[in-house]
Design a protein around this motif. Structure first.
Motif, PDB file in Angstrom:
ATOM      1  N   VAL A 241       0.829  -1.198   0.000  1.00  0.00           N
ATOM      2  CA  VAL A 241       0.000   0.000   0.000  1.00  0.00           C
ATOM      3  C   VAL A 241       0.868   1.255   0.000  1.00  0.00           C
ATOM      4  O   VAL A 241       0.613   2.201  -0.755  1.00  0.00           O
ATOM      5  CB  VAL A 241      -0.951   0.005   1.221  1.00  0.00           C
ATOM      6  N   MET A 242       1.891   1.278   0.831  1.00  0.00           N
ATOM      7  CA  MET A 242       2.775   2.441   0.875  1.00  0.00           C
ATOM      8  C   MET A 242       3.450   2.683  -0.474  1.00  0.00           C
ATOM      9  O   MET A 242       3.644   3.819  -0.896  1.00  0.00           O
ATOM     10  CB  MET A 242       3.829   2.239   1.959  1.00  0.00           C
ATOM     11  N   ALA A 243       3.784   1.594  -1.144  1.00  0.00           N
ATOM     12  CA  ALA A 243       4.454   1.716  -2.447  1.00  0.00           C
ATOM     13  C   ALA A 243       3.515   2.245  -3.525  1.00  0.00           C
ATOM     14  O   ALA A 243       3.972   2.679  -4.587  1.00  0.00           O
ATOM     15  CB  ALA A 243       5.019   0.357  -2.865  1.00  0.00           C
ATOM     16  N   GLU A 244       2.206   2.234  -3.270  1.00  0.00           N
ATOM     17  CA  GLU A 244       1.237   2.754  -4.245  1.00  0.00           C
ATOM     18  C   GLU A 244       1.048   4.261  -4.139  1.00  0.00           C
ATOM     19  O   GLU A 244       0.318   4.850  -4.936  1.00  0.00           O
ATOM     20  CB  GLU A 244      -0.128   2.083  -4.028  1.00  0.00           C
ATOM     21  N   PHE A 245       1.673   4.893  -3.164  1.00  0.00           N
ATOM     22  CA  PHE A 245       1.472   6.325  -2.956  1.00  0.00           C
ATOM     23  C   PHE A 245       1.761   7.096  -4.235  1.00  0.00           C
ATOM     24  O   PHE A 245       2.802   6.925  -4.868  1.00  0.00           O
ATOM     25  CB  PHE A 245       2.385   6.827  -1.830  1.00  0.00           C
ATOM     26  N   ASP A 246       0.813   7.957  -4.617  1.00  0.00           N
ATOM     27  CA  ASP A 246       0.926   8.744  -5.848  1.00  0.00           C
ATOM     28  C   ASP A 246       1.531  10.110  -5.510  1.00  0.00           C
ATOM     29  O   ASP A 246       0.844  11.002  -5.033  1.00  0.00           O
ATOM     30  CB  ASP A 246      -0.462   8.911  -6.478  1.00  0.00           C
ATOM     31  N   PHE A 247       2.832  10.245  -5.733  1.00  0.00           N
ATOM     32  CA  PHE A 247       3.529  11.469  -5.347  1.00  0.00           C
ATOM     33  C   PHE A 247       3.047  12.655  -6.178  1.00  0.00           C
ATOM     34  O   PHE A 247       3.142  12.635  -7.408  1.00  0.00           O
ATOM     35  CB  PHE A 247       5.036  11.312  -5.537  1.00  0.00           C
ATOM     36  N   PRO A 248       2.527  13.695  -5.521  1.00  0.00           N
ATOM     37  CA  PRO A 248       2.087  14.877  -6.267  1.00  0.00           C
ATOM     38  C   PRO A 248       3.270  15.681  -6.783  1.00  0.00           C
ATOM     39  O   PRO A 248       4.362  15.635  -6.216  1.00  0.00           O
ATOM     40  CB  PRO A 248       1.280  15.670  -5.226  1.00  0.00           C
ATOM     41  N   GLU A 249       3.026  16.413  -7.846  1.00  0.00           N
ATOM     42  CA  GLU A 249       4.077  17.247  -8.432  1.00  0.00           C
ATOM     43  C   GLU A 249       4.412  18.387  -7.471  1.00  0.00           C
ATOM     44  O   GLU A 249       3.556  19.140  -7.052  1.00  0.00           O
ATOM     45  CB  GLU A 249       3.591  17.821  -9.767  1.00  0.00           C
ATOM     46  N   PRO A 250       5.690  18.543  -7.089  1.00  0.00           N
ATOM     47  CA  PRO A 250       6.050  19.612  -6.155  1.00  0.00           C
ATOM     48  C   PRO A 250       6.022  20.992  -6.805  1.00  0.00           C
ATOM     49  O   PRO A 250       6.234  21.134  -8.008  1.00  0.00           O
ATOM     50  CB  PRO A 250       7.473  19.237  -5.727  1.00  0.00           C
ATOM     51  N   VAL A 251       5.744  22.001  -5.986  1.00  0.00           N
ATOM     52  CA  VAL A 251       5.764  23.394  -6.424  1.00  0.00           C
ATOM     53  C   VAL A 251       6.669  24.169  -5.476  1.00  0.00           C
ATOM     54  O   VAL A 251       7.258  23.604  -4.546  1.00  0.00           O
ATOM     55  CB  VAL A 251       4.338  24.002  -6.436  1.00  0.00           C
ATOM     56  N   ASP A 252       6.777  25.480  -5.672  1.00  0.00           N
ATOM     57  CA  ASP A 252       7.671  26.288  -4.848  1.00  0.00           C
ATOM     58  C   ASP A 252       7.022  26.802  -3.571  1.00  0.00           C
ATOM     59  O   ASP A 252       7.587  27.653  -2.884  1.00  0.00           O
ATOM     60  CB  ASP A 252       8.195  27.480  -5.660  1.00  0.00           C
ATOM     61  N   ASP A 253       5.843  26.325  -3.251  1.00  0.00           N
ATOM     62  CA  ASP A 253       5.114  26.748  -2.064  1.00  0.00           C
ATOM     63  C   ASP A 253       4.980  25.545  -1.128  1.00  0.00           C
ATOM     64  O   ASP A 253       4.297  24.581  -1.441  1.00  0.00           O
ATOM     65  CB  ASP A 253       3.732  27.268  -2.481  1.00  0.00           C
ATOM     66  N   TRP A 254       5.658  25.601   0.040  1.00  0.00           N
ATOM     67  CA  TRP A 254       5.649  24.441   0.921  1.00  0.00           C
ATOM     68  C   TRP A 254       4.246  24.105   1.415  1.00  0.00           C
ATOM     69  O   TRP A 254       3.904  22.929   1.566  1.00  0.00           O
ATOM     70  CB  TRP A 254       6.588  24.640   2.114  1.00  0.00           C
ATOM     71  N   ALA A 255       3.426  25.134   1.660  1.00  0.00           N
ATOM     72  CA  ALA A 255       2.071  24.893   2.152  1.00  0.00           C
ATOM     73  C   ALA A 255       1.241  24.152   1.107  1.00  0.00           C
ATOM     74  O   ALA A 255       0.478  23.236   1.440  1.00  0.00           O
ATOM     75  CB  ALA A 255       1.403  26.203   2.530  1.00  0.00           C
ATOM     76  N   GLU A 256       1.402  24.520  -0.155  1.00  0.00           N
ATOM     77  CA  GLU A 256       0.672  23.835  -1.222  1.00  0.00           C
ATOM     78  C   GLU A 256       1.177  22.395  -1.371  1.00  0.00           C
ATOM     79  O   GLU A 256       0.391  21.471  -1.608  1.00  0.00           O
ATOM     80  CB  GLU A 256       0.823  24.590  -2.544  1.00  0.00           C
ATOM     81  N   ASN A 257       2.487  22.207  -1.221  1.00  0.00           N
ATOM     82  CA  ASN A 257       3.020  20.842  -1.248  1.00  0.00           C
ATOM     83  C   ASN A 257       2.426  20.006  -0.120  1.00  0.00           C
ATOM     84  O   ASN A 257       2.139  18.822  -0.286  1.00  0.00           O
ATOM     85  CB  ASN A 257       4.544  20.878  -1.125  1.00  0.00           C
ATOM     86  N   CYS A 258       2.261  20.649   1.034  1.00  0.00           N
ATOM     87  CA  CYS A 258       1.672  19.976   2.191  1.00  0.00           C
ATOM     88  C   CYS A 258       0.229  19.565   1.887  1.00  0.00           C
ATOM     89  O   CYS A 258      -0.191  18.455   2.197  1.00  0.00           O
ATOM     90  CB  CYS A 258       1.726  20.917   3.385  1.00  0.00           C
ATOM     91  N   ARG A 259      -0.526  20.463   1.284  1.00  0.00           N
ATOM     92  CA  ARG A 259      -1.918  20.155   0.928  1.00  0.00           C
ATOM     93  C   ARG A 259      -1.976  18.992  -0.054  1.00  0.00           C
ATOM     94  O   ARG A 259      -2.775  18.064   0.101  1.00  0.00           O
ATOM     95  CB  ARG A 259      -2.586  21.385   0.303  1.00  0.00           C
ATOM     96  N   ARG A 260      -1.143  19.057  -1.077  1.00  0.00           N
ATOM     97  CA  ARG A 260      -1.162  18.010  -2.099  1.00  0.00           C
ATOM     98  C   ARG A 260      -0.760  16.657  -1.527  1.00  0.00           C
ATOM     99  O   ARG A 260      -1.347  15.618  -1.865  1.00  0.00           O
ATOM    100  CB  ARG A 260      -0.225  18.393  -3.248  1.00  0.00           C
ATOM    101  N   GLY A 261       0.238  16.656  -0.652  1.00  0.00           N
ATOM    102  CA  GLY A 261       0.659  15.409  -0.031  1.00  0.00           C
ATOM    103  C   GLY A 261      -0.429  14.821   0.852  1.00  0.00           C
ATOM    104  O   GLY A 261      -0.678  13.613   0.844  1.00  0.00           O
TER     105      GLY A 261
END
Length: 221
Positions: free
Chosen positions: A67-87
């Protein structure tokens, strides 16, 4: 001459056994996962599984790692808060797809042996450290976010299974109305519970966590 059925059968591998176990768990629940049930799923005798997994504990550990290996990594951006939301959204989606795995995570099974299954944790820790948190605060923030996301998924799946929030809150409002002096806050807010869609509720709580971390990071500096 017809090929022998055994010679044309898909070879049994650890990956295939774990995949079958995960499928059984998703479709029938964690209690259904047994060596015998998984063997039936792949069309072999239970003893054949022991060539690929040590025992049921190893089978369950394999499900967690898969299950952990299925994690769909979101595309990172230059805003840490947005990265946090996407993750956080990606983690919620993963748990929604495999809700029974939360029980396995909670039981703290054996150590993870797959590098791929460790990458989501590294991904999350890098994002949280990017907020300017200390390593200690990063570990605590990781637990806070993980607890919120898992708890939220359990709550929303429980609501689906046990009736809608609208039905529950209508009952509460009726009881509160019968005793107006006892529950004024419940009477005032009860109508809004039914208006909150799960996505809206999730984003509201997520934003509170993010803003709290931002404030903590500012104080630290």
């Amino acid at each position: 001459m017809k090929a022998n059925a055994a010679s044309t059968r898909e070879p049994l591998t650890r990956d295939r056994v774990i995949e079958a176990a995960l499928r059984v768990m998703d479709e029938e629940g964690l209690e259904a996962v047994s060596m015998r049930r998984v063997a039936r799923e792949v069309g072999v005798e239970a003893m054949s599984l022991y060539h690929h997994v040590e025992d049921k504990e190893d089978l369950l550990d394999g499900i967690c790692e898969r299950v952990m290996a299925e994690f769909d990594f979101p595309e990172p951006v230059d805003d840490w808060a947005e990265n946090c939301r996407r993750g956080a959204r990606a983690w919620r989606c993963l748990l929604q797809a495999h809700p029974a795995v939360m029980r396995l995570f909670a039981e703290q099974r054996g150590p993870v042996r797959s590098i791929d299954s460790m990458r989501p944790m590294e991904f999350a820790l890098e994002i949280l450290r990017g907020a300017g948190l200390s390593d200690r605060d990063t570990a605590q923030a990781f637990h806070a976010f993980g607890g919120y996301i898992q708890g939220f998924v359990m709550m929303e799946l429980g609501s689906i299974a046990g009736g809608s929030d609208e039905e529950h809150m209508k009952m509460h409002a009726e009881l509160a109305a019968a005793m107006p002096g006892e529950f004024p806050a419940l009477q005032a807010v009860s109508k809004y519970f039914a208006e909150c869609e799960p996505d809206e509720q999730f984003e509201f709580g997520l934003e509170l966590l993010i803003r709290g971390l931002e404030a903590k990071a500012r104080r630290a500096h």
